[in-house]
Design a protein around this motif. Sequence first.
Motif, PDB file in Angstrom:
ATOM      1  N   GLU A 205      34.583  44.625  32.327  1.00 30.05           N
ATOM      2  CA  GLU A 205      33.814  43.481  32.834  1.00 30.05           C
ATOM      3  C   GLU A 205      34.178  43.179  34.286  1.00 30.05           C
ATOM      4  O   GLU A 205      33.325  42.890  35.096  1.00 30.05           O
ATOM      5  N   ASP A 206      35.465  43.252  34.557  1.00 30.48           N
ATOM      6  CA  ASP A 206      35.924  42.907  35.901  1.00 30.48           C
ATOM      7  C   ASP A 206      36.934  43.962  36.354  1.00 30.48           C
ATOM      8  O   ASP A 206      38.082  43.942  35.920  1.00 30.48           O
TER       9      ASP A 206
ATOM     10  N   ARG B 207      43.148  36.172  34.678  1.00 28.77           N
ATOM     11  CA  ARG B 207      41.968  35.351  35.005  1.00 28.77           C
ATOM     12  C   ARG B 207      42.388  33.930  35.344  1.00 28.77           C
ATOM     13  O   ARG B 207      41.754  33.265  36.155  1.00 28.77           O
TER      14      ARG B 207
END
Lengths: 187, 160
Positions: B34-35, B79
Motif C-alpha cells: 500500500e505504501d 504510520r
Amino acid sequence: MKRFLIPLILVGVLVAFLGIGLTLNPHEVPSPLIGKPAPTFTLPQLHSGEPWTPERMKGKVWLLNVWASWCPSCLHEHPVLVNFARTQNVPVVGLNYKDQAADAKAWLERNGNPYVVSVADLEGRVAIDFGVYGAPETYLIDGDGVIRFKQIGPVTPEVLTEKIMPLVKTLSAKADAASVVSNGVPK
Amino acid sequence: MSPRNRWVVSALVCISLLGLAGQGRAKEAAPLAEDPVVEQRLIVISEEMRCLVCQNESLAGSRAPLAEDLRREIRGQIRAGKTDAQIGDYLVSRYGDYVLYRPPVTPITWVIWFGPFVLLLVGVVFLLRFVRRRQSQAALPPLSDAERQAAQALMTPPNA
C-alpha cells in the motif's frame, strides 16, 4: 606429555560449554516483564462479551494462562490446570489467543473450564504486550498487578508445586500483611 | 510408443509446462504494498529483529503468524510516526534483548562483542612466539670441523 596438557584442557572447557548448551532450551527466552507491572488491557469476555480488565483482580494473586483451541500443547496442559483450579484457591484467567469464539467455547465444554473468566484476544495484540510468542504461556501476577513468574510452554504438576505455589504463598502473605496495614483488621 | 508419437507427447508436455510457468509468473506480480515507503522502513527494521518462533529467521523473512502480527504492529507504529529506536524499544520491552540481532554492549555481552578480538590477540601472541623461536633456531652457529667430519663419516658407505 606436558605439551598435550594445554590443548587437552582447552578441549575439556569446550566440551563442558557444549554440554551445558545441550541441556538448555533455546525456546525459553527470559521475559523482561518479570518484576514489572502487567500490561493493562480491556478485552471482551469469551462467554458474555462484556468488557473485562485485569484491574478487577487487584489485591489477588492470580494466574493468566494463554490458551487456544488450536494449540495441542494447551490440550496437553489442560488437565493440570483443571485440577489446579479445583484444588487451589488461586483464580486462573484465560487469555484466549487468536481463536474463534465458537471453537474456544466448544473446547472448554469438551475439556473442562478451569478459568474464572476467559477473555478473547482475537488479533493477539494483548498477547504481544505480554511478550507471548507461543501458547501456552502462564503468568503469575501479584496483588499489585506485578508479574512475578512466567511459564513458557505447558504448566506441569512439578512447575506448580516447585515454582508457582511457593511464590503464591509468599505473595499472598505479603498481600495479607498489606491489607492489615491499610484496613487495620486482617481479612 | 513410436518415435513420432513420443515427439508429439514430449512437445505437448513442454507446451503445458510453458503454460504453467506463465501462470506462476502471473501470480508473482502480487499487489504492490500500500505504501512503499512504509514497507521499505518495515524491511529495514524487521531485518534487524529475530523472530521468536523460528529463532534463526529474521522478523522480515519469517512466515510464522507471530512474525506477521509483529510486522503489522511495526507497520502501525511507522504510520504513527515512531522512530526506529522507539520501535526497537517497543519490541525489546516485550521480548527482551533476544529479539535484537545486534545485542547492546553490556557486561553480559562483552564476551560476544570482544571475545573474537581477544582470541585474535592471543593467536597473534602465539604466532609471534613461534616465529621468534624458529628464528633463534635458524641462527644456530655453523658446524665445527669436528662435527662436519663426524657427519661426513656417518654419510659415507662403510665399503667405500
